[in-house]
Design an enzyme around this catalytic site. Sequence first.
Site, short mmCIF file in Angstrom:
data_model
loop_
_atom_site.label_atom_id
_atom_site.label_comp_id
_atom_site.label_asym_id
_atom_site.label_seq_id
_atom_site.Cartn_x
_atom_site.Cartn_y
_atom_site.Cartn_z
N GLU A 28 -1.12 18.23 -25.64
CA GLU A 28 -1.10 19.37 -24.70
C GLU A 28 0.07 19.23 -23.72
O GLU A 28 -0.03 19.58 -22.55
CB GLU A 28 -2.45 19.54 -24.01
CG GLU A 28 -3.56 19.79 -25.04
CD GLU A 28 -4.77 20.55 -24.53
OE1 GLU A 28 -4.67 21.19 -23.47
OE2 GLU A 28 -5.81 20.51 -25.21
N ILE A 32 -9.25 -6.93 -15.65
CA ILE A 32 -10.44 -7.41 -14.91
C ILE A 32 -11.42 -8.08 -15.88
O ILE A 32 -12.08 -9.06 -15.53
CB ILE A 32 -11.10 -6.25 -14.13
CG1 ILE A 32 -10.17 -5.80 -12.98
CG2 ILE A 32 -12.48 -6.64 -13.59
CD1 ILE A 32 -10.55 -4.49 -12.31
N HIS A 33 -11.50 -7.57 -17.09
CA HIS A 33 -12.40 -8.17 -18.09
C HIS A 33 -11.81 -9.44 -18.72
O HIS A 33 -12.49 -10.10 -19.52
CB HIS A 33 -12.72 -7.17 -19.20
CG HIS A 33 -13.77 -6.15 -18.81
ND1 HIS A 33 -13.50 -5.10 -17.97
CD2 HIS A 33 -15.08 -6.05 -19.15
CE1 HIS A 33 -14.60 -4.38 -17.82
NE2 HIS A 33 -15.58 -4.93 -18.51
N GLY A 34 -10.57 -9.75 -18.42
CA GLY A 34 -9.95 -10.97 -18.98
C GLY A 34 -9.96 -10.92 -20.51
O GLY A 34 -9.73 -9.85 -21.10
N PHE A 62 -6.34 24.95 -32.95
CA PHE A 62 -5.13 25.56 -32.38
C PHE A 62 -3.94 24.96 -33.11
O PHE A 62 -3.71 23.74 -33.02
CB PHE A 62 -5.12 25.20 -30.91
CG PHE A 62 -3.93 25.61 -30.08
CD1 PHE A 62 -3.86 26.86 -29.47
CD2 PHE A 62 -2.90 24.70 -29.83
CE1 PHE A 62 -2.79 27.19 -28.64
CE2 PHE A 62 -1.83 25.03 -29.01
CZ PHE A 62 -1.78 26.28 -28.42
N PRO A 91 5.96 19.65 -38.13
CA PRO A 91 6.73 18.41 -38.30
C PRO A 91 8.04 18.44 -37.52
O PRO A 91 8.44 17.44 -36.94
CB PRO A 91 6.98 18.35 -39.81
CG PRO A 91 5.86 19.15 -40.41
CD PRO A 91 5.51 20.23 -39.41
C1 LIG Z 1 -4.27 13.12 -31.69
C2 LIG Z 1 -3.40 14.33 -31.51
C3 LIG Z 1 -3.99 15.59 -31.47
C4 LIG Z 1 -3.19 16.74 -31.38
N1 LIG Z 1 -3.79 17.98 -31.45
C5 LIG Z 1 -2.99 19.08 -31.54
C6 LIG Z 1 -3.57 20.38 -31.77
O1 LIG Z 1 -4.79 20.54 -31.85
N2 LIG Z 1 -2.74 21.43 -31.93
C7 LIG Z 1 -1.38 21.32 -31.84
O2 LIG Z 1 -0.69 22.33 -32.00
N3 LIG Z 1 -0.80 20.10 -31.59
C8 LIG Z 1 -1.57 19.00 -31.46
N4 LIG Z 1 -1.00 17.76 -31.24
C9 LIG Z 1 0.45 17.66 -31.12
C10 LIG Z 1 0.92 17.29 -29.73
O3 LIG Z 1 0.74 18.37 -28.84
C11 LIG Z 1 2.38 16.83 -29.86
O4 LIG Z 1 2.35 15.58 -30.54
C12 LIG Z 1 3.08 16.70 -28.51
O5 LIG Z 1 3.27 17.96 -27.91
C13 LIG Z 1 4.44 16.00 -28.63
O6 LIG Z 1 5.21 16.51 -29.66
P1 LIG Z 1 5.85 15.50 -30.74
O7 LIG Z 1 4.78 14.63 -31.25
O8 LIG Z 1 6.61 16.30 -31.72
O9 LIG Z 1 6.84 14.62 -29.90
P2 LIG Z 1 8.35 14.98 -29.52
O10 LIG Z 1 8.41 16.36 -29.00
O11 LIG Z 1 9.23 14.61 -30.66
O12 LIG Z 1 8.61 13.98 -28.31
C14 LIG Z 1 8.97 12.61 -28.48
C15 LIG Z 1 9.34 12.06 -27.11
O13 LIG Z 1 10.48 12.76 -26.58
C16 LIG Z 1 10.16 13.29 -25.29
N5 LIG Z 1 10.86 14.56 -25.10
C17 LIG Z 1 10.91 15.63 -25.94
N6 LIG Z 1 11.63 16.62 -25.40
C18 LIG Z 1 12.03 16.19 -24.19
C19 LIG Z 1 12.83 16.75 -23.15
N7 LIG Z 1 13.31 17.98 -23.21
N8 LIG Z 1 13.06 16.00 -22.04
C20 LIG Z 1 12.56 14.75 -21.94
N9 LIG Z 1 11.82 14.16 -22.89
C21 LIG Z 1 11.56 14.87 -24.01
C22 LIG Z 1 8.64 13.45 -25.30
O14 LIG Z 1 8.12 13.49 -23.99
C23 LIG Z 1 8.23 12.22 -26.08
O15 LIG Z 1 8.23 11.12 -25.22
C24 LIG Z 1 -1.78 16.61 -31.27
C25 LIG Z 1 -1.19 15.33 -31.26
C26 LIG Z 1 -1.98 14.20 -31.38
C27 LIG Z 1 -1.31 12.86 -31.40
#
Ligand SMILES: Cc1cc2nc3c(=O)[nH]c(=O)nc-3n(C[C@H](O)[C@H](O)[C@H](O)COP(=O)(O)OP(=O)(O)OC[C@H]3O[C@@H](n4cnc5c(N)ncnc54)[C@H](O)[C@@H]3O)c2cc1C
Length: 385
Positions: free
Chosen positions: A364, A338-340, A122, A127
């Site tokens: 997600e 708990i595992h220290g 998906f 970026p």
């Molecule tokens: C291991 C892994 C697997 C993944 N797999 C997939 C995949 O299969 N397909 C896919 O499409 N994506 C995937 N992702 C992406 C993932 O869904 C995003 O990383 C996630 O939605 C957060 O987006 P970001 O990393 O750009 O963080 P950002 O959106 O930049 O957020 C950074 C921080 O700001 C906070 N923030 C942002 N906007 C707001 C707001 N309006 N109010 C308050 N706080 C806010 C966030 O909660 C977070 O704490 C994956 C990510 C990882 C790490």
Amino acid sequence: MAVDQETLQQLVESVARFVRERLVPLEDRVAREDAVPADVVAEMAGLGLFGLSIPEEYGGLGLNMSEEVQVAFELGKTSPAFRSLIGTNNGIGSHGLIMDGTEEQKQRYLPRLARGELIGAFALTEPGSGSDAASLSTSAERDGNGYVLNGTKRYITNAPQAGLFTVFARTDPGKPGADGISAFLVEAGTRGLSLGHADRKMGQQGAHTCDVILDDCRVSGDALLGASEGVGFKTAMKVLDRGRIHISAVCVAVAERLIEDSLRYAAEREQFGRPIAEFQLVQAMLADSRAEAYAARCMVEETARRRDAGRNVTIEASCCKMFASEMVGRVADRAVQIHGGAGYMAEYGVERFYRDVRLFRIYEGTTQIQQLVIARNMLKEIAQE
Ligand SMILES: Cc1cc2nc3c(=O)[nH]c(=O)nc-3n(C[C@H](O)[C@H](O)[C@H](O)COP(=O)(O)OP(=O)(O)OC[C@H]3O[C@@H](n4cnc5c(N)ncnc54)[C@H](O)[C@@H]3O)c2cc1C
């Protein structure tokens, strides 16, 4: 019920046995080698795990949400990397197709996804667009009767193994936000689609993510999901709503596993002349974890039931994801405590789970995004009164 009670019971028991006997002993090796052995993948396919939620007419088991979470409650009792392997085919990598695909698209891909011969991914995040997914900038320009895709997708789960990508791209640059977004089914090997290097992650070794790069990637018109432009974002949100219930069930399962491991350790480990389990401060950690995991299990079961009854569960699914992913973080933290010192050492595996579960609060939809979804929909509810 989508399957009869006895069949479900047998499936849940087989998965529990498979987890206990095959997967748990491999946890350390999978983490060290960053790969799930091929024979284990084949056994997972043999159990039908790749097609749990794919409808029976396309070769899957056709479980409804309540049944699927019962399986996830067992499958999640081991390293989340194993679940991740089958996770996209049962969730974000297939459900766009199941919910909104044309009959021809479903026939073309679902049977192979159900058998695990094809891995689905998906591709929404970019970026420059994560939480604000509707701002995505990957473009899909019409070209004759096809489209040309350009852009980069980031952190895409199972991308290195995937044969099919559901790619979200902007078909109408004149429409900012969700309305200009469409979904495309793009096969691996399509000219112009390439993969970045595998990401080095904090945890969940054995599950892989990487960039998916679309550089003048030409697809035919029938790659447009559901043959409709402009509805891709709605598809993505529906898929995520459903996926959040599944992820929450996995959080419950990991928490239950960690509570069990902590309880056993506390009963065996002696300090001050008695098992540490006899100290009330240790008991408090065990009890808090047990109560919180139970609360999350009840939330997940009830939300799944409501969804199966045809109700809108957007709020409840986000409540589950928020509560269960935060809960398993607290449980993993207490398990280390708990595992220290042993909890900090790789040998015991608890530190690995501690790192693994951190992801559940991020992907997600982060916890903050779940809070926004819940509050926004609460406000809609009062506006409708
Ligand atoms: C291991 C892994 C697997 C993944 N797999 C997939 C995949 O299969 N397909 C896919 O499409 N994506 C995937 N992702 C992406 C993932 O869904 C995003 O990383 C996630 O939605 C957060 O987006 P970001 O990393 O750009 O963080 P950002 O959106 O930049 O957020 C950074 C921080 O700001 C906070 N923030 C942002 N906007 C707001 C707001 N309006 N109010 C308050 N706080 C806010 C966030 O909660 C977070 O704490 C994956 C990510 C990882 C790490």
